[in-house]
Design a protein around this motif. Structure first.
Motif, PDB file in Angstrom:
ATOM      1  N   GLU A 340       0.834  -1.211   0.000  1.00 16.76           N
ATOM      2  CA  GLU A 340       0.000   0.000   0.000  1.00 16.76           C
ATOM      3  C   GLU A 340       0.864   1.254   0.000  1.00 16.76           C
ATOM      4  N   LEU A 341       1.955   1.230   0.735  1.00 20.53           N
ATOM      5  CA  LEU A 341       2.857   2.374   0.773  1.00 20.53           C
ATOM      6  C   LEU A 341       3.473   2.614  -0.603  1.00 20.53           C
ATOM      7  N   GLN A 342       3.859   1.535  -1.297  1.00 21.50           N
ATOM      8  CA  GLN A 342       4.442   1.686  -2.628  1.00 21.50           C
ATOM      9  C   GLN A 342       3.439   2.269  -3.608  1.00 21.50           C
ATOM     10  N   ARG A 343       2.182   1.813  -3.517  1.00 22.36           N
ATOM     11  CA  ARG A 343       1.146   2.385  -4.394  1.00 22.36           C
ATOM     12  C   ARG A 343       0.921   3.865  -4.072  1.00 22.36           C
ATOM     13  N   PHE A 344       0.939   4.169  -2.797  1.00 22.37           N
ATOM     14  CA  PHE A 344       0.754   5.552  -2.375  1.00 22.37           C
ATOM     15  C   PHE A 344       1.893   6.430  -2.902  1.00 22.37           C
ATOM     16  N   GLU A 345       3.125   5.938  -2.820  1.00 22.65           N
ATOM     17  CA  GLU A 345       4.256   6.703  -3.318  1.00 22.65           C
ATOM     18  C   GLU A 345       4.192   6.866  -4.832  1.00 22.65           C
TER      19      GLU A 345
END
Length: 451
Positions: A340-345
């Protein structure tokens, strides 16, 4: 507007970020109006909703029906049918409110279309208004029973999703915070990065060092409020008395705000706004988690209210006497995964690129405007010079017209005439007298006298 109607109509989902002050049993009861000034549902039609409530409560018949209505009557729309029996002045005011709301929505739609450069020359407002579910778009002039039914149904649905939206907002906040931390560490050299990572870990460890946090709604938690906030003997703890003390508006139920006020002492054990390691956004997420925990165990009919009966039943459960410590956010799994963090970034990078493109476009437009401004300024100066030259020529011409005629050598013309006269030879006789060359004819029409 009474708090009872707000609770019934909105199913008690007025979730506040701020919390109520500790109870002062010697102070005067708080005024309902003062409490409700801060009760914002977070809905984009919040003002319209509240104004409708205020007007309806001025009608004695509708107010009486409301006192006997339950949550099912409100949610099912049966209460909306009573709108046909309210006074004429109430219906007139409701009609005005609806027209104002329709006008406001039209302005919102126009602003949205203008921001997206959408052509709105032949805009169908009736079709566009259908996307707003809290009013009847087919009738834009009068407030009918269907409007009240739609308003209640939409507010109920939206508020039920409000907690989930708050959790999602907090997740994005945490991911942004982690993203910024990682980016900052990347900008440091190895020595400074290791030093900063050590400092961050020390702050985290310091944050974890706090007194025991009692499970919300447990006997230990309530007794602590009873003793430290209410100033009463913990050995004399009485659930019924406790309930009445914290039913601050005296409506016979504990709403979500009154419940959240009970968790302040527990939250203060973990969070202090003066400490760098304590995040106040995390504290509000913790408050929300505590309230949801209590509602899940105590709110038997799921009306988002805790009645005295429900509260007393909860004190008979085994969980009420459980002294287990509450697991804070630090003790639970992260609210987001690495994926989720990678998608957010990735979303952040896309937004940054889009903002960069917009910034470049604005820069080019600014340069073009600057060039046009310079061209206009140059053209303005040329016009001003032409006007000055024309004005100078006109002035010179006027000066010429005001001067007497002159000769080819610049002398005045009347001097030439004098010179010509001076060159004329006047005949004189031998005695130097001017000869009169005029014919010697006797005057005519004179009388002749005989000598």
């Amino acid at each position: 507007m009474t708090a009872g109607f707000i609770k019934g109509l909105l199913l008690l989902s007025l979730t506040l970020v701020v919390w109520t002050l500790p109870i002062d049993r010697n102070a005067e009861p708080p005024q309902e109006e003062r409490l409700e000034e801060n009760a914002d549902t977070g809905l984009y039609y919040d003002r319209y909703l509240r104004e409708v409530i205020e007007v309806l409560e001025t009608d004695p018949h509708f107010r009486e029906k409301l006192q006997t209505a339950n949550t099912d009557d409100i949610k099912s729309g049966r209460l909306s049918k009573e709108l046909d029996l309210v006074g004429h002045h109430v219906r007139t005011r409701l009609d005005e409110l609806k027209r104002q709301e329709v006008s406001r929505l039209r302005m919102l739609l126009k602003a949205k279309l203008d921001s997206t450069n959408t052509q709105s020359v032949q805009m169908d407002h009736a079709s566009l208004l259908r996307q707003f579910e809290h009013l009847d778009p087919h009738n834009q002039n009068t407030f009918e029973a269907k409007d009240l039914e739609l308003l209640i149904a939409t507010a109920t649905k939206d508020l039920e999703n409000y907690d989930a939206e708050r959790h999602e907002e907090f997740k994005r906040y945490e991911m942004l915070k982690e993203h910024e931390r990682r980016e900052y560490l990347k900008s440091l050299d190895q020595e400074k990065r290791e030093k900063e990572e050590k400092r961050i870990e020390e702050l985290k460890e310091k944050h974890r060092q706090h007194p025991k946090v009692n499970a919300p709604g447990s006997v230990d938690q309530l007794r602590e409020v009873w003793e430290e906030t209410d100033g009463l003997d913990p050995q004399e703890f009485n659930p019924k008395t406790f309930f009445k003390l914290h039913d601050t508006n005296g409506d016979g139920v504990l709403d979500e705000q009154e419940l959240e006020a009970l968790f302040t002492k527990e939250l203060e054990k973990v969070y202090d706004p003066k400490n760098e390691e304590d995040d106040m956004m995390e504290m509000e997420e913790e408050r929300l988690r505590m309230r949801e925990h209590v509602m899940k165990n105590v709110d038997l009919n799921h009306d988002r209210l805790v009645s005295l009966e429900e509260f007393l039943k909860s004190t008979d459960k085994k969980e009420f006497n459980n002294s287990k410590e509450w697991e804070t956010l630090d003790d639970t799994k992260p609210v987001y995964t690495e994926e989720e963090l990678q998608r957010f970034e990735a979303e952040l990078r896309d937004k940054e690129m889009e903002l960069g493109r917009r910034a470049e476009k604005l820069r080019q437009e600014q340069e073009l405007l600057l060039e046009r401004s310079k061209a206009l300024e140059a053209q303005k100066r040329e016009y001003q010079q032409a006007v000055m030259e024309m004005s100078q020529k006109q002035k010179e011409q006027q000066d010429i017209n005001r001067q007497p005629p002159s000769g080819p050598n610049g002398e005045l013309q009347f001097q030439q005439e004098i010179q010509k006269l001076a060159m004329v030879k006047v005949p004189v006789d031998q005695n130097g007298d001017v000869q009169n060359n005029l014919p010697a004819e006797p005057p005519q029409n004179l009388p002749q006298h005989t000598l």
